[in-house]
Design an enzyme around this catalytic site. Structure first.
Site, PDB file in Angstrom:
ATOM      1  N   LEU A  62       0.739  -1.265  -0.153  1.00 14.14           N
ATOM      2  CA  LEU A  62      -0.275   0.481   0.462  1.00 14.14           C
ATOM      3  C   LEU A  62       0.596   1.384  -0.043  1.00 14.14           C
ATOM      4  CD1 LEU A  62      -2.876   1.076   0.085  1.00 14.14           C
ATOM      5  CD2 LEU A  62      -2.626   0.948   3.003  1.00 14.14           C
ATOM      6  N   ARG A  83       2.832   6.201  -3.790  1.00 13.60           N
ATOM      7  CA  ARG A  83       3.679   6.982  -3.038  1.00 13.60           C
ATOM      8  C   ARG A  83       2.632   8.430  -2.667  1.00 13.60           C
ATOM      9  NH1 ARG A  83       8.459   6.278  -6.421  1.00 13.60           N
ATOM     10  NH2 ARG A  83       5.906   5.278  -7.821  1.00 13.60           N
ATOM     11  N   ARG A  87       9.123  -6.238  18.734  1.00 16.97           N
ATOM     12  CA  ARG A  87       7.921  -6.102  17.217  1.00 16.97           C
ATOM     13  C   ARG A  87       8.856  -7.524  16.510  1.00 16.97           C
ATOM     14  NH1 ARG A  87       9.077   0.071  14.983  1.00 16.97           N
ATOM     15  NH2 ARG A  87      11.316  -0.099  15.312  1.00 16.97           N
ATOM     16  N   ASN A 109      -6.215  11.573  -2.650  1.00 12.62           N
ATOM     17  CA  ASN A 109      -6.809  11.746  -3.823  1.00 12.62           C
ATOM     18  C   ASN A 109      -7.518  11.676  -5.326  1.00 12.62           C
ATOM     19  OD1 ASN A 109      -5.356  12.772  -6.495  1.00 12.62           O
ATOM     20  ND2 ASN A 109      -3.992  13.890  -4.815  1.00 12.62           N
ATOM     21  N   LEU A 110      -8.015  11.554  -5.842  1.00 13.85           N
ATOM     22  CA  LEU A 110      -9.193  11.021  -6.864  1.00 13.85           C
ATOM     23  C   LEU A 110      -8.535  10.429  -8.030  1.00 13.85           C
ATOM     24  CD1 LEU A 110     -11.835   9.707  -8.473  1.00 13.85           C
ATOM     25  CD2 LEU A 110     -12.223  11.587  -8.953  1.00 13.85           C
ATOM     26  N   ARG A 152      -4.349  -2.460  -8.530  1.00 12.40           N
ATOM     27  CA  ARG A 152      -5.073  -3.722  -8.180  1.00 12.40           C
ATOM     28  C   ARG A 152      -5.980  -4.434  -8.274  1.00 12.40           C
ATOM     29  NH1 ARG A 152      -0.040  -4.010  -5.493  1.00 12.40           N
ATOM     30  NH2 ARG A 152       1.088  -1.716  -4.991  1.00 12.40           N
TER      31      ARG A 152
END
Ligand SMILES: Cc1cc2nc3c(=O)[nH]c(=O)nc-3n(C[C@H](O)[C@H](O)[C@H](O)COP(=O)(O)OP(=O)(O)OC[C@H]3O[C@@H](n4cnc5c(N)ncnc54)[C@H](O)[C@@H]3O)c2cc1C
Ligand SMILES: [Zn+2]
Length: 311
Positions: A88, A92, A181, A197-198, A208
């Site tokens: 994911l 960027r 961890r 943003n769109l 994806r």
């Protein structure tokens, strides 16, 4: 998988994109009236102002994408595996805030099941939640499972138990969370607040919502697509890269085993999308059926958002 999209917010919409396009300058379109003198939309000139929705559609279809950057989506993702979060983050052009493994305790962490484990469970009618409970307590699995599949379920369960135990042991011995961890697995749940943003979201879906994407990323994309569509139905104008531009850039992949899963690869089908290479080679195209595509899309969304298995 346990991915959940919550708290989705949409900032700005089609009107704002149209407004920005008008600042830049937008042409008139042919009026449906056929130049009727009493037409309120064109006063008989035959050319009228486009509606906001027409402008938006034109921007998406012609890829004048900078105007789409004014529409912004913020949401929270829960139940994404730590390992897949890295995929994911490769997107960027977005802003993200992630759950910290330095400051948050992961004692008793939750985790995702690998697609293969989910497939085996489904085959034998064992609910994922049931298996997770068994996995965590070390209780025996049902008797009837074939040896290799039983082995996989036991080994994966043991790995999660060992990981949780080593994590807690390090804390008991005085280690900080940032040390403990190291014992956590790829599958451990994490959470992100994400703002995109769109324009960038369309790029994300393009990459994806595709059989090439890993099952978990595809599940994330399908769930996000459904969540976005409820608040911003215009997202229906886009899908995978092949659909968006009329030709799929995955030239080599179409003939690979993974590519054979692509629902758009059959030249005889009404939803055929050629590869770029096929377009250059002059492949003959049948008319594309938008209706068939929409039916197919619903089936894919249903399948991908519920299961991380193959296909
Ligand atoms: C099927 C699949 C397999 C993948 N396999 C791998 C892999 O094996 N290894 C791996 O590392 N990644 C892999 N990726 C990730 C991929 O390479 C991209 O990093 C990821 O999909 C994000 O896409 P993006 O760069 O378009 O998105 P964003 O980073 O959100 O960028 C959006 C757009 O902005 C522009 N842009 C962003 N940054 C730059 C820049 N620095 N210079 C110029 N233009 C820029 C580009 O036009 C880009 O498309 C894979 C992705 C997919 C879908
Ligand atoms: Zn008119």
């Amino acid at each position: 998988m346990d991915i959940e999209i919550i708290n989705l917010r949409v900032f700005n919409g089609v009107e704002f994109v149209a407004r920005s396009a008008k600042v830049s300058g937008i042409g008139r379109v042919r009026c449906e009236c056929g130049s009727r003198r009493d037409c309120e939309r064109c006063s008989g000139s035959g050319m009228r102002e486009p509606t906001d929705e027409e402008i938006f559609r034109m921007i998406v279809e012609n890829d004048y994408s900078s105007a789409l950057e004014h529409v912004v989506f913020s949401f929270e993702i829960h139940g994404l595996s730590k390992g897949n979060a890295l995929e994911l983050l490769e997107h960027r052009i977005a802003s993200h805030t992630g759950r910290s493994t330095r400051y948050q305790s992961e004692v008793g962490f939750d985790f995702n099941l690998p697609p293969k484990v989910e497939e085996v469970l489904e085959k034998h009618g064992i609910a994922a939640e049931e298996y997770k409970k068994l996995a965590l307590t070390g209780a025996p699995l049902p008797e009837h499972l074939p040896e290799a599949e039983r082995g996989l379920l036991e080994e994966y369960a043991a790995l999660i138990r060992a990981s949780r135990k080593a994590y807690s042991r390090m804390l008991e011995l005085g280690a900080g969370k940032e040390s403990a961890r190291y014992a956590t697995p790829f599958a451990m749940h994490t959470a992100y607040t994400y703002t995109i943003n769109l324009r960038s979201l369309i790029n994300f879906f393009g990459l994806r919502l595709c059989v090439r994407a890993s099952p978990e990323m595809r599940e994330l994309a399908a769930k996000l697509y459904l969540a976005v569509r409820e608040k911003f139905p215009w997202i229906s104008l886009v899908w995978c890269r092949g659909y968006n531009s009329g030709a799929c850039p995955e030239n080599e992949v179409r003939d690979s085993p993974q590519g054979r899963e692509c629902p758009f690869r059959n030249p005889e089908s009404s939803v055929f999308i050629p590869t770029r290479r096929q377009v250059r080679a002059g492949i003959k195209l049948r008319p594309f059926s938008q209706q068939d595509f929409e039916r197919l899309r619903e089936r894919l969304l249903e399948r991908w958002s519920h299961s991380s298995g193959s296909g």
